[in-house]
Design a protein around this motif. Sequence first.
Motif, PDB file in Angstrom:
ATOM      1  N   TYR A 165      90.045  -0.126   6.004  1.00 47.45           N
ATOM      2  CA  TYR A 165      89.593  -1.005   6.866  1.00 47.45           C
ATOM      3  C   TYR A 165      88.173  -0.976   6.810  1.00 47.45           C
ATOM      4  CZ  TYR A 165      89.898  -4.434  10.766  1.00 47.45           C
ATOM      5  OH  TYR A 165      89.843  -5.368  11.444  1.00 47.45           O
TER       6      TYR A 165
ATOM      7  N   PHE B  25      86.072  -4.126   5.370  1.00 49.42           N
ATOM      8  CA  PHE B  25      85.303  -5.094   6.336  1.00 49.42           C
ATOM      9  C   PHE B  25      83.586  -5.267   6.069  1.00 49.42           C
ATOM     10  CE2 PHE B  25      82.653  -5.135  10.374  1.00 49.42           C
ATOM     11  CZ  PHE B  25      83.145  -6.256  10.799  1.00 49.42           C
TER      12      PHE B  25
ATOM     13  N   ARG C 182      81.971 -12.979  12.761  1.00 53.69           N
ATOM     14  CA  ARG C 182      82.585 -11.520  12.780  1.00 53.69           C
ATOM     15  C   ARG C 182      84.095 -11.358  13.164  1.00 53.69           C
ATOM     16  NH1 ARG C 182      80.255  -6.619  13.926  1.00 53.69           N
ATOM     17  NH2 ARG C 182      82.153  -5.122  14.764  1.00 53.69           N
TER      18      ARG C 182
ATOM     19  N   GLU D 185      86.974  -9.783  10.706  1.00 49.93           N
ATOM     20  CA  GLU D 185      87.821  -8.806  11.238  1.00 49.93           C
ATOM     21  C   GLU D 185      89.379  -9.077  11.093  1.00 49.93           C
ATOM     22  OE1 GLU D 185      85.596  -6.724  14.791  1.00 49.93           O
ATOM     23  OE2 GLU D 185      87.000  -8.375  15.173  1.00 49.93           O
TER      24      GLU D 185
ATOM     25  N   SER E 130      92.193  -7.461   8.399  1.00 50.08           N
ATOM     26  CA  SER E 130      93.415  -7.238   8.779  1.00 50.08           C
ATOM     27  C   SER E 130      94.511  -7.589   7.809  1.00 50.08           C
ATOM     28  CB  SER E 130      93.867  -7.537  10.108  1.00 50.08           C
ATOM     29  OG  SER E 130      92.998  -7.161  11.292  1.00 50.08           O
TER      30      SER E 130
ATOM     31  N   LEU F 137      97.049  -5.569   5.286  1.00 43.40           N
ATOM     32  CA  LEU F 137      98.482  -6.154   5.207  1.00 43.40           C
ATOM     33  C   LEU F 137      99.092  -6.414   3.835  1.00 43.40           C
ATOM     34  CD1 LEU F 137      99.538  -8.555   7.969  1.00 43.40           C
ATOM     35  CD2 LEU F 137     100.608  -6.471   7.607  1.00 43.40           C
TER      36      LEU F 137
ATOM     37  N   GLU G 253      80.166  -2.528  11.135  1.00 46.85           N
ATOM     38  CA  GLU G 253      81.464  -1.781  11.506  1.00 46.85           C
ATOM     39  C   GLU G 253      82.417  -2.503  12.592  1.00 46.85           C
ATOM     40  OE1 GLU G 253      80.299   1.722  13.627  1.00 46.85           O
ATOM     41  OE2 GLU G 253      79.661   2.915  11.729  1.00 46.85           O
ATOM     42  N   PRO G 254      83.627  -2.588  12.183  1.00 46.44           N
ATOM     43  CA  PRO G 254      84.502  -3.336  12.986  1.00 46.44           C
ATOM     44  C   PRO G 254      84.562  -2.442  14.229  1.00 46.44           C
ATOM     45  CG  PRO G 254      85.887  -2.080  11.370  1.00 46.44           C
ATOM     46  CD  PRO G 254      84.264  -1.726  11.034  1.00 46.44           C
ATOM     47  N   SER G 255      85.067  -3.540  15.174  1.00 47.27           N
ATOM     48  CA  SER G 255      85.385  -2.809  16.707  1.00 47.27           C
ATOM     49  C   SER G 255      86.528  -2.139  16.472  1.00 47.27           C
ATOM     50  CB  SER G 255      85.544  -3.996  17.528  1.00 47.27           C
ATOM     51  OG  SER G 255      86.783  -4.728  17.542  1.00 47.27           O
TER      52      SER G 255
ATOM     53  N   ALA H 291      89.754  -4.154  16.912  1.00 41.31           N
ATOM     54  CA  ALA H 291      90.141  -4.969  15.740  1.00 41.31           C
ATOM     55  C   ALA H 291      90.930  -3.982  14.742  1.00 41.31           C
ATOM     56  CB  ALA H 291      88.940  -5.336  14.908  1.00 41.31           C
ATOM     57  N   VAL H 292      90.719  -2.739  14.768  1.00 41.25           N
ATOM     58  CA  VAL H 292      91.452  -1.643  13.787  1.00 41.25           C
ATOM     59  C   VAL H 292      92.517  -1.371  14.534  1.00 41.25           C
ATOM     60  CG1 VAL H 292      91.237   0.504  12.795  1.00 41.25           C
ATOM     61  CG2 VAL H 292      89.218  -0.530  13.164  1.00 41.25           C
TER      62      VAL H 292
ATOM     63  N   ALA I  58      94.976  -4.212  13.935  1.00 39.42           N
ATOM     64  CA  ALA I  58      95.532  -4.322  12.274  1.00 39.42           C
ATOM     65  C   ALA I  58      96.622  -3.548  12.441  1.00 39.42           C
ATOM     66  CB  ALA I  58      94.054  -4.151  11.649  1.00 39.42           C
ATOM     67  N   LEU I  59      96.401  -2.221  12.937  1.00 46.27           N
ATOM     68  CA  LEU I  59      97.461  -1.213  12.819  1.00 46.27           C
ATOM     69  C   LEU I  59      98.664  -1.590  13.345  1.00 46.27           C
ATOM     70  CD1 LEU I  59      95.335   2.108  13.459  1.00 46.27           C
ATOM     71  CD2 LEU I  59      96.411   1.256  11.360  1.00 46.27           C
TER      72      LEU I  59
ATOM     73  N   GLY J   5     100.032  -4.595  13.952  1.00 45.91           N
ATOM     74  CA  GLY J   5     100.452  -5.767  12.835  1.00 45.91           C
ATOM     75  C   GLY J   5     101.077  -4.856  11.333  1.00 45.91           C
ATOM     76  N   ILE J   6     100.362  -4.106  11.093  1.00 46.38           N
ATOM     77  CA  ILE J   6     100.845  -3.261   9.744  1.00 46.38           C
ATOM     78  C   ILE J   6     102.247  -2.614  10.370  1.00 46.38           C
ATOM     79  CG2 ILE J   6     100.259  -1.158   8.467  1.00 46.38           C
ATOM     80  CD1 ILE J   6      97.390  -2.263   8.579  1.00 46.38           C
TER      81      ILE J   6
ATOM     82  N   ALA K 295      98.831   6.783  13.417  1.00 49.81           N
ATOM     83  CA  ALA K 295      97.888   6.049  14.356  1.00 49.81           C
ATOM     84  C   ALA K 295      98.567   4.563  14.470  1.00 49.81           C
ATOM     85  CB  ALA K 295      96.520   5.929  13.373  1.00 49.81           C
ATOM     86  N   ILE K 296      99.455   4.163  13.824  1.00 51.93           N
ATOM     87  CA  ILE K 296     100.228   3.098  14.056  1.00 51.93           C
ATOM     88  C   ILE K 296     100.885   2.902  15.405  1.00 51.93           C
ATOM     89  CG2 ILE K 296     102.148   1.385  13.272  1.00 51.93           C
ATOM     90  CD1 ILE K 296     101.299   1.978  10.369  1.00 51.93           C
TER      91      ILE K 296
ATOM     92  N   MET L 216      92.966   8.432  19.435  1.00 55.52           N
ATOM     93  CA  MET L 216      92.905   7.592  17.867  1.00 55.52           C
ATOM     94  C   MET L 216      91.331   7.722  17.464  1.00 55.52           C
ATOM     95  SD  MET L 216      94.616   3.965  18.885  1.00 55.52           S
ATOM     96  CE  MET L 216      94.474   3.061  17.549  1.00 55.52           C
TER      97      MET L 216
END
Lengths: 185, 296
Positions: free
Chosen positions: A36, A40, A50, A54, A58, A62, B53-55, B58-59, B62-63, B65-66, B211-212, B261
């Motif tokens: 990720y 990113f 931004r 993100e 994602s 996926l 860096e992503p927030s 957001a991570v 994403a997890l 969704g995965i 982590a999911i 996490m």
Amino acid sequence: MREKFLELAEEELQAVLEQARRLEPKAIAKLSQYCYPKAFSYIYYRVNDRSDAEDLTSEVCLRMMQSIQQQKGSFKGWVYRVASNVVTDFYRRRAVRSVVDPVAESVEEIADDRDESTQLLNQEQLKKGLSHLTDEQREVIILKFIEGYETEEIARLLEKSNEAIRALQFRALTTLKRILRTEKQ
Amino acid sequence: MKKDLEKIFDDCIDELRKGGSVESILAKYPEYISETKPLLELVQAMEQLPKPEPSADAVSAALVGIGEELALLRPVRHLVETSTVGRGQSPRLKKKRRSFFGRLFQQPRLAWTLSAAFALVLMFVAISTVSANSVPGDILYPLKLVTEKVSFLLTFSSERKAELRLTFSEERTKEIKRVLQKSGKLDEGLLDAMLTEAQSALEETPNDTSAIFLAKLNAVNTYQKDVLESFRPRVDSANEKIVNRAIGVCDMRGRWIRGMMHGSWDETPEHRLPAPRQERRRGEGRGWGPGCDWMR
């Protein structure tokens, strides 16, 4: 500054990849946490917003999971190609030029614990500067100086010769320097 | 000449990456100093830039969704892997197996047993579908709870059990919303069940859970906190105290989950991991931190 995201040594990465190919949830989660931030930082400099960056990252995770069983060769290069395709699809969907709009006011600053006034360059300036480069030049600059790839690796990824990458890099940096100087004045 | 310059410049970048200073590198190529110095300084500035860096949110999203996508992919793969027919078996064996199933239904007693089992499964599915939107007070609600209990009892992996508990907790949240819309009252029993199920979900998971799952737990907890906050102005003063306490518990749980996490790297006071509780409720499962327990 401590590393905020998961880092994996090559051996560990290979072990996680093997488990991820069997769709084991823990391995998929580890791989996503590893990929990720890497995807990113690449996407961040290729899109304006931004939150778009993100969302697209994602999507990279996926797609990565959906096709992990077919993954062969360098994993790093594969992730980059997936990210590159996701960005291309994004601009195709939006039907706009695949560059950051140079006059856009919406370029956001990223929270940074350093004092920006002491920096020669900040992320926002770089993002704006990159928007003036050609697609190929921007790709080389992001891969080399943001992602930390070597010239030879970039040449393999972009299917070009080392000389071509060096030429693109030199021209890109010359243009970028000129633009940043003009912006400062 | 240009090619030489580009090559020399690339070598300068390599030396810069190895820790050389711009001045010491340029001293080796005095004839190119005017072209390369400003560019090397730019390279140095770019390489010193912090990585975007992503927030953490957001991570997490994403997890989640995965995890959802993985849940869809895994059963398909499982079926493909466990199906021996068509995967390298000899045609003779395939034929033999088909004829075995053919003969199976020629035996009346066995056929009856299988049909009854099939009817039971069908009934189970029909009941769960019909009762899915029921709330306490509805005729079908007890059936819904029985269906949940049965599916929980038929689940043997602790990870799947934890996921089920999380699903039940989310379902209780939806029911609280529906009851509130219907009668304007807070159902305290549902609130208890909502928070207790979420609490048990984490306690049920093994220590090395993915982590999911944590991202999903975080998403459900955030949803519950949002729901509680949205109806706080509509409850009476007696219930307001309970809702406030429930929001406080969700808040602490959120901090605890984010700490789990990202605890290894996040040093902000908001996300600092509280000292872990010594005792564990269920065997080897993970535990909650202080202030995360829901007790009435």
